[in-house]
Scaffold this motif. Structure first.
Motif, PDB file in Angstrom:
ATOM      1  N   ARG A 137       0.831  -1.209   0.000  1.00  0.00           N
ATOM      2  CA  ARG A 137       0.000   0.000   0.000  1.00  0.00           C
ATOM      3  C   ARG A 137       0.865   1.258   0.000  1.00  0.00           C
ATOM      4  NH1 ARG A 137      -1.064   3.372   3.739  1.00  0.00           N
ATOM      5  NH2 ARG A 137      -0.245   2.007   5.390  1.00  0.00           N
ATOM      6  N   LYS A 138       1.905   1.259   0.831  1.00  0.00           N
ATOM      7  CA  LYS A 138       2.791   2.426   0.903  1.00  0.00           C
ATOM      8  C   LYS A 138       3.515   2.651  -0.422  1.00  0.00           C
ATOM      9  CE  LYS A 138       3.584   2.068   5.903  1.00  0.00           C
ATOM     10  NZ  LYS A 138       4.563   1.710   6.965  1.00  0.00           N
ATOM     11  N   LEU A 139       3.942   1.566  -1.074  1.00  0.00           N
ATOM     12  CA  LEU A 139       4.642   1.693  -2.344  1.00  0.00           C
ATOM     13  C   LEU A 139       3.717   2.209  -3.443  1.00  0.00           C
ATOM     14  CD1 LEU A 139       6.877  -1.483  -2.229  1.00  0.00           C
ATOM     15  CD2 LEU A 139       7.695   0.837  -2.682  1.00  0.00           C
ATOM     16  N   VAL A 140       2.492   1.724  -3.459  1.00  0.00           N
ATOM     17  CA  VAL A 140       1.524   2.201  -4.457  1.00  0.00           C
ATOM     18  C   VAL A 140       1.253   3.689  -4.256  1.00  0.00           C
ATOM     19  CG1 VAL A 140      -0.873   2.021  -5.272  1.00  0.00           C
ATOM     20  CG2 VAL A 140       0.461  -0.056  -4.836  1.00  0.00           C
ATOM     21  N   ASP A 141       1.141   4.113  -2.999  1.00  0.00           N
ATOM     22  CA  ASP A 141       0.902   5.531  -2.705  1.00  0.00           C
ATOM     23  C   ASP A 141       2.047   6.409  -3.213  1.00  0.00           C
ATOM     24  OD1 ASP A 141      -1.488   4.946  -1.502  1.00  0.00           O
ATOM     25  OD2 ASP A 141      -0.706   4.979   0.544  1.00  0.00           O
ATOM     26  N   LEU A 142       3.275   5.874  -3.207  1.00  0.00           N
ATOM     27  CA  LEU A 142       4.442   6.647  -3.617  1.00  0.00           C
ATOM     28  C   LEU A 142       4.793   6.477  -5.090  1.00  0.00           C
ATOM     29  CD1 LEU A 142       6.810   6.028  -0.548  1.00  0.00           C
ATOM     30  CD2 LEU A 142       5.787   8.214  -1.212  1.00  0.00           C
ATOM     31  N   SER A 143       4.104   5.570  -5.783  1.00  0.00           N
ATOM     32  CA  SER A 143       4.457   5.257  -7.170  1.00  0.00           C
ATOM     33  C   SER A 143       3.400   5.800  -8.128  1.00  0.00           C
ATOM     34  CB  SER A 143       4.596   3.742  -7.356  1.00  0.00           C
ATOM     35  OG  SER A 143       5.539   3.213  -6.447  1.00  0.00           O
ATOM     36  N   PRO A 144       3.708   6.878  -8.862  1.00  0.00           N
ATOM     37  CA  PRO A 144       2.722   7.465  -9.775  1.00  0.00           C
ATOM     38  C   PRO A 144       2.324   6.551 -10.927  1.00  0.00           C
ATOM     39  CG  PRO A 144       4.884   8.480 -10.065  1.00  0.00           C
ATOM     40  CD  PRO A 144       4.972   7.617  -8.853  1.00  0.00           C
ATOM     41  N   HIS A 145       3.185   5.562 -11.262  1.00  0.00           N
ATOM     42  CA  HIS A 145       2.869   4.674 -12.385  1.00  0.00           C
ATOM     43  C   HIS A 145       1.930   3.533 -11.986  1.00  0.00           C
ATOM     44  CE1 HIS A 145       6.124   2.505 -10.378  1.00  0.00           C
ATOM     45  NE2 HIS A 145       5.719   1.422 -10.989  1.00  0.00           N
ATOM     46  N   LEU A 146       1.633   3.398 -10.702  1.00  0.00           N
ATOM     47  CA  LEU A 146       0.748   2.332 -10.245  1.00  0.00           C
ATOM     48  C   LEU A 146      -0.623   2.906  -9.903  1.00  0.00           C
ATOM     49  CD1 LEU A 146       3.102   0.247  -7.921  1.00  0.00           C
ATOM     50  CD2 LEU A 146       2.332  -0.340 -10.217  1.00  0.00           C
ATOM     51  N   PRO A 147      -1.690   2.426 -10.535  1.00  0.00           N
ATOM     52  CA  PRO A 147      -3.035   2.951 -10.249  1.00  0.00           C
ATOM     53  C   PRO A 147      -3.524   2.502  -8.879  1.00  0.00           C
ATOM     54  CG  PRO A 147      -3.177   1.081 -11.742  1.00  0.00           C
ATOM     55  CD  PRO A 147      -1.714   1.373 -11.570  1.00  0.00           C
ATOM     56  N   PRO A 148      -4.259   3.344  -8.183  1.00  0.00           N
ATOM     57  CA  PRO A 148      -4.787   2.970  -6.862  1.00  0.00           C
ATOM     58  C   PRO A 148      -5.663   1.720  -6.901  1.00  0.00           C
ATOM     59  CG  PRO A 148      -5.067   5.332  -7.273  1.00  0.00           C
ATOM     60  CD  PRO A 148      -4.622   4.718  -8.567  1.00  0.00           C
ATOM     61  N   GLU A 149      -6.280   1.452  -8.063  1.00  0.00           N
ATOM     62  CA  GLU A 149      -7.166   0.289  -8.184  1.00  0.00           C
ATOM     63  C   GLU A 149      -6.440  -1.027  -7.924  1.00  0.00           C
ATOM     64  OE1 GLU A 149      -8.736   3.727 -10.214  1.00  0.00           O
ATOM     65  OE2 GLU A 149      -6.847   2.633 -10.522  1.00  0.00           O
ATOM     66  N   ILE A 150      -5.124  -0.994  -8.077  1.00  0.00           N
ATOM     67  CA  ILE A 150      -4.363  -2.232  -7.894  1.00  0.00           C
ATOM     68  C   ILE A 150      -4.405  -2.698  -6.437  1.00  0.00           C
ATOM     69  CG2 ILE A 150      -2.045  -1.363  -7.316  1.00  0.00           C
ATOM     70  CD1 ILE A 150      -1.055  -3.286  -9.555  1.00  0.00           C
ATOM     71  N   LEU A 151      -4.668  -1.777  -5.513  1.00  0.00           N
ATOM     72  CA  LEU A 151      -4.808  -2.154  -4.107  1.00  0.00           C
ATOM     73  C   LEU A 151      -6.038  -3.036  -3.903  1.00  0.00           C
ATOM     74  CD1 LEU A 151      -3.879   1.215  -2.361  1.00  0.00           C
ATOM     75  CD2 LEU A 151      -2.493  -0.860  -2.487  1.00  0.00           C
ATOM     76  N   GLN A 152      -7.120  -2.716  -4.610  1.00  0.00           N
ATOM     77  CA  GLN A 152      -8.325  -3.535  -4.520  1.00  0.00           C
ATOM     78  C   GLN A 152      -8.074  -4.914  -5.107  1.00  0.00           C
ATOM     79  OE1 GLN A 152     -11.271  -2.878  -2.932  1.00  0.00           O
ATOM     80  NE2 GLN A 152     -11.636  -5.034  -3.375  1.00  0.00           N
ATOM     81  N   PHE A 153      -7.322  -4.944  -6.198  1.00  0.00           N
ATOM     82  CA  PHE A 153      -6.946  -6.219  -6.806  1.00  0.00           C
ATOM     83  C   PHE A 153      -6.184  -7.080  -5.802  1.00  0.00           C
ATOM     84  CE2 PHE A 153      -4.131  -8.371 -10.213  1.00  0.00           C
ATOM     85  CZ  PHE A 153      -4.959  -9.483 -10.221  1.00  0.00           C
TER      86      PHE A 153
END
Length: 228
Positions: A137-153
């Motif tokens: 979760r922390k990495l996704v928050d800091l990574s602009p190339h990763l969409p937030p939807e991937i957390l739900q996945f």
């Protein structure tokens, strides 16, 4: 460990910088003629091929490169042909051990056996999974190339092994680190390895953000002083 004694022969697609994990879907760009022949043959059969990482990304015989002994059986789910390249969309099916090369002409084929994961359950595994989800979760928050939807996945993946595979596939990890995760059949050890890799990635991301923030503050201060 091997799932059974049965081996099968499949076409081999060596790749330089992509590791495909079971259940994951990834595009691959193919340019050389030998691979085009292999793809056409696979499409006439059951669309399955073995995707394996080359042992050296820059050296070796480009027509017949050495690959790591553990790869992934993948199924071709989509094909898009252009003038100079072909884009394959591959869905990973299972981990396999490459026993030997059967042929090299007109393209490489290999004998493989399917590998079985060593599953674990319990409090330690639950704690590792919780830690990984927090790191991810922390990495996704800091990574602009990763969409937030991937957390739900990620939240929808419940089993520890597939969860580790999904995270390793998604993150921008070094190819050798991804290969390590692919070769790790013990799911508890896979979780531990990935925890180390994601912790390192998070440290780098946080360090980079701090440096960027300091640079931006310096630019803002210089601009204010200029206008004053």
């Amino acid at each position: 460990m091997a799932k059974n004694e049965k081996t099968e022969r499949l076409p081999l697609l060596p790749v330089r910088d992509t590791v495909i994990f079971p259940r994951m879907v990834l595009p691959l760009v193919v340019r050389d003629e030998r691979s085009h022949e292999m793809i056409n043959s696979a499409l006439q059969e059951d669309k399955r091929i073995v995707v394996a990482l080359t042992t050296d990304a820059d050296k070796g015989d480009p027509a017949n490169p050495d690959v790591f002994p553990v790869g992934t059986v993948g199924k071709i789910v989509k094909l898009s042909k252009g003038d100079e390249e072909t884009v394959l969309v591959i869905q990973g099916v299972s981990r396999v051990r490459i026993l030997k090369k059967v042929s090299t002409e007109p393209y490489a084929t290999v004998a493989v056996e399917e590998l079985e994961e060593v599953q674990h359950k319990g409090k330690e595994v639950d704690a590792l999974v919780a830690s990984l989800r927090d790191l991810f979760r922390k990495l996704v928050d800091l990574s602009p190339h990763l969409p937030p939807e991937i957390l739900q996945f990620a939240r929808n993946v419940e089993e520890p092994g597939p969860l580790a595979d999904m995270m390793a596939s998604t993150m921008n990890l070094d190819r050798m680190k991804k290969q390590e995760i692919l070769e790790c059949l013990d799911t508890r050890q896979r979780l531990k390895k990935l925890t180390v890799f994601l912790t390192e990635a998070l440290d780098l991301q946080q360090m980079g953000k701090k440096i960027q923030d300091r640079v931006m503050k310096g630019i803002d201060k210089s601009q204010r002083e200029y206008y004053l």
